[in-house]
Design a protein around this motif. Sequence first.
Motif, PDB file in Angstrom:
ATOM      1  N   ASN A  85      72.477 -62.708  20.759  1.00  0.00           N
ATOM      2  CA  ASN A  85      72.536 -64.049  21.330  1.00  0.00           C
ATOM      3  C   ASN A  85      71.523 -64.960  20.638  1.00  0.00           C
ATOM      4  N   ALA A  86      71.387 -66.186  21.168  1.00  0.00           N
ATOM      5  CA  ALA A  86      70.495 -67.162  20.536  1.00  0.00           C
ATOM      6  C   ALA A  86      69.039 -66.701  20.535  1.00  0.00           C
ATOM      7  N   ASN A  87      68.669 -65.855  21.508  1.00  0.00           N
ATOM      8  CA  ASN A  87      67.289 -65.355  21.580  1.00  0.00           C
ATOM      9  C   ASN A  87      67.063 -64.108  20.724  1.00  0.00           C
ATOM     10  N   GLY A  88      68.116 -63.653  20.072  1.00  0.00           N
ATOM     11  CA  GLY A  88      67.983 -62.460  19.236  1.00  0.00           C
ATOM     12  C   GLY A  88      68.180 -61.161  19.983  1.00  0.00           C
ATOM     13  N   ASP A  89      68.545 -61.247  21.277  1.00  0.00           N
ATOM     14  CA  ASP A  89      68.775 -60.030  22.059  1.00  0.00           C
ATOM     15  C   ASP A  89      70.163 -59.478  21.770  1.00  0.00           C
ATOM     16  N   VAL A  90      70.281 -58.152  21.816  1.00  0.00           N
ATOM     17  CA  VAL A  90      71.554 -57.489  21.526  1.00  0.00           C
ATOM     18  C   VAL A  90      72.553 -57.761  22.644  1.00  0.00           C
ATOM     19  N   LYS A  91      73.748 -58.193  22.262  1.00  0.00           N
ATOM     20  CA  LYS A  91      74.815 -58.382  23.238  1.00  0.00           C
ATOM     21  C   LYS A  91      75.408 -57.030  23.599  1.00  0.00           C
ATOM     22  N   LYS A  92      75.758 -56.860  24.853  1.00  0.00           N
ATOM     23  CA  LYS A  92      76.324 -55.596  25.312  1.00  0.00           C
ATOM     24  C   LYS A  92      77.652 -55.836  26.008  1.00  0.00           C
ATOM     25  N   ASP A  93      78.519 -54.834  25.962  1.00  0.00           N
ATOM     26  CA  ASP A  93      79.826 -54.945  26.597  1.00  0.00           C
ATOM     27  C   ASP A  93      79.726 -54.610  28.074  1.00  0.00           C
ATOM     28  N   GLU A  94      80.869 -54.496  28.732  1.00  0.00           N
ATOM     29  CA  GLU A  94      80.880 -54.241  30.178  1.00  0.00           C
ATOM     30  C   GLU A  94      80.303 -52.874  30.525  1.00  0.00           C
ATOM     31  N   ALA A  95      80.392 -51.934  29.579  1.00  0.00           N
ATOM     32  CA  ALA A  95      79.854 -50.586  29.815  1.00  0.00           C
ATOM     33  C   ALA A  95      78.374 -50.478  29.472  1.00  0.00           C
ATOM     34  N   GLY A  96      77.764 -51.592  29.029  1.00  0.00           N
ATOM     35  CA  GLY A  96      76.344 -51.572  28.682  1.00  0.00           C
ATOM     36  C   GLY A  96      76.047 -51.092  27.286  1.00  0.00           C
ATOM     37  N   ARG A  97      77.066 -50.968  26.442  1.00  0.00           N
ATOM     38  CA  ARG A  97      76.867 -50.518  25.061  1.00  0.00           C
ATOM     39  C   ARG A  97      76.703 -51.710  24.139  1.00  0.00           C
ATOM     40  N   PRO A  98      75.881 -51.595  23.109  1.00  0.00           N
ATOM     41  CA  PRO A  98      75.705 -52.703  22.153  1.00  0.00           C
ATOM     42  C   PRO A  98      77.028 -53.060  21.487  1.00  0.00           C
ATOM     43  N   MET A  99      77.256 -54.341  21.301  1.00  0.00           N
ATOM     44  CA  MET A  99      78.482 -54.816  20.665  1.00  0.00           C
ATOM     45  C   MET A  99      78.278 -54.785  19.148  1.00  0.00           C
ATOM     46  N   SER A 100      78.641 -53.665  18.544  1.00  0.00           N
ATOM     47  CA  SER A 100      78.437 -53.465  17.111  1.00  0.00           C
ATOM     48  C   SER A 100      79.777 -53.489  16.384  1.00  0.00           C
ATOM     49  N   THR A 101      79.736 -53.991  15.167  1.00  0.00           N
ATOM     50  CA  THR A 101      80.901 -54.001  14.288  1.00  0.00           C
ATOM     51  C   THR A 101      80.586 -53.179  13.046  1.00  0.00           C
ATOM     52  N   VAL A 102      81.536 -52.355  12.647  1.00  0.00           N
ATOM     53  CA  VAL A 102      81.370 -51.540  11.448  1.00  0.00           C
ATOM     54  C   VAL A 102      82.325 -52.075  10.386  1.00  0.00           C
ATOM     55  N   TYR A 103      81.764 -52.731   9.380  1.00  0.00           N
ATOM     56  CA  TYR A 103      82.564 -53.146   8.227  1.00  0.00           C
ATOM     57  C   TYR A 103      82.581 -51.982   7.230  1.00  0.00           C
ATOM     58  N   TYR A 104      83.726 -51.778   6.601  1.00  0.00           N
ATOM     59  CA  TYR A 104      83.805 -50.671   5.654  1.00  0.00           C
ATOM     60  C   TYR A 104      84.753 -51.015   4.508  1.00  0.00           C
ATOM     61  N   TYR A 105      84.488 -50.398   3.377  1.00  0.00           N
ATOM     62  CA  TYR A 105      85.407 -50.492   2.244  1.00  0.00           C
ATOM     63  C   TYR A 105      85.363 -49.178   1.485  1.00  0.00           C
ATOM     64  N   GLU A 106      86.456 -48.874   0.823  1.00  0.00           N
ATOM     65  CA  GLU A 106      86.586 -47.633   0.073  1.00  0.00           C
ATOM     66  C   GLU A 106      86.451 -47.914  -1.415  1.00  0.00           C
ATOM     67  N   GLY A 107      85.843 -46.980  -2.131  1.00  0.00           N
ATOM     68  CA  GLY A 107      85.659 -47.149  -3.556  1.00  0.00           C
ATOM     69  C   GLY A 107      84.615 -48.205  -3.878  1.00  0.00           C
ATOM     70  N   MET A 108      84.822 -48.928  -4.980  1.00  0.00           N
ATOM     71  CA  MET A 108      83.903 -49.957  -5.431  1.00  0.00           C
ATOM     72  C   MET A 108      84.331 -51.324  -4.893  1.00  0.00           C
ATOM     73  N   PRO A 109      83.379 -52.192  -4.544  1.00  0.00           N
ATOM     74  CA  PRO A 109      83.727 -53.516  -4.018  1.00  0.00           C
ATOM     75  C   PRO A 109      84.194 -54.453  -5.131  1.00  0.00           C
ATOM     76  N   GLU A 110      85.045 -55.387  -4.753  1.00  0.00           N
ATOM     77  CA  GLU A 110      85.530 -56.391  -5.702  1.00  0.00           C
ATOM     78  C   GLU A 110      85.183 -57.773  -5.153  1.00  0.00           C
ATOM     79  N   ILE A 111      84.548 -58.600  -5.983  1.00  0.00           N
ATOM     80  CA  ILE A 111      84.126 -59.937  -5.529  1.00  0.00           C
ATOM     81  C   ILE A 111      84.604 -61.024  -6.491  1.00  0.00           C
ATOM     82  N   ALA A 112      85.717 -60.763  -7.173  1.00  0.00           N
ATOM     83  CA  ALA A 112      86.229 -61.746  -8.132  1.00  0.00           C
ATOM     84  C   ALA A 112      86.796 -62.960  -7.406  1.00  0.00           C
TER      85      ALA A 112
END
Length: 249
Positions: A85-112
């Motif tokens: 949030n704006a104060n830097g505190d971790v947002k949590k869902d209804e179950a009290g778990r941190p709202m985390s996102t896992v970004y992933y890619y396979e192999g080598m990244p492409e930024i062309a």
Amino acid sequence: MAQIEQSDGGKKKKGAQKKMSIHVDFTPMVDMNMLLITFFMLCTTMIKSQTLTISLPSNEKIEQQQMNKAKESEAITLILTTDRNANGDVKKDEAGRPMSTVYYYEGMPEIADTDGDGLIDNNKLKAEHFVGNDGKIQQGIRKILHDRNKQVLEKIEKEKARWRNKEFAPGNSAANDSIYQARAREIRNDSTLTRPVVIIKAAPEASWESLISALDEMQINQISRYQIDNINKVDSALILDYLAKNPKK
């Protein structure tokens, strides 16, 4: 045994009360205590310590050419982020778990960016979350890792069935567990099987809980080749491009 001794020595006045000394021999009691201790030691079932078995990263040596090949065909990179949030505190869902996102890619990244529109032409980055199983069906990032390490998991599951039936050492639970762990370790480090190389990176806003969750997924999916690395400019560019194309609602 207890003994009562009457003292008759010396002259006493008429009508004086006789003095008696009582002596108790505790030697039989000591013998009985030792017998009781021995009995309880032989009859008591000791509590087996509950420990967590961790699949540590393998220390197998990989040549430079093999490393480059692994990055293309086997590597999968996880970038961990956590909503705050704006104060830097971790947002949590209804179950009290941190709202985390896992970004992933396979192999080598492409930024062309050939057309110069400020967006990456072929951004392979995808997003998932830490989600538990739906019964026996994997979900979220667990399913991605499970599918990448499917050969290892299938072989370990066969050994686990034998372990449950105590086929390795009938009548000896400790030996049965030890043999199973050794076989599972061999399978995890079997270079003939298709195994992923997982690189875990944490963004500055990621919580420590998200990193722990990522390490838990390594154990659940029996992944032996993984490492924790620092996020770089390319990773940040991929995330910014992904958010520009897929704005959060």
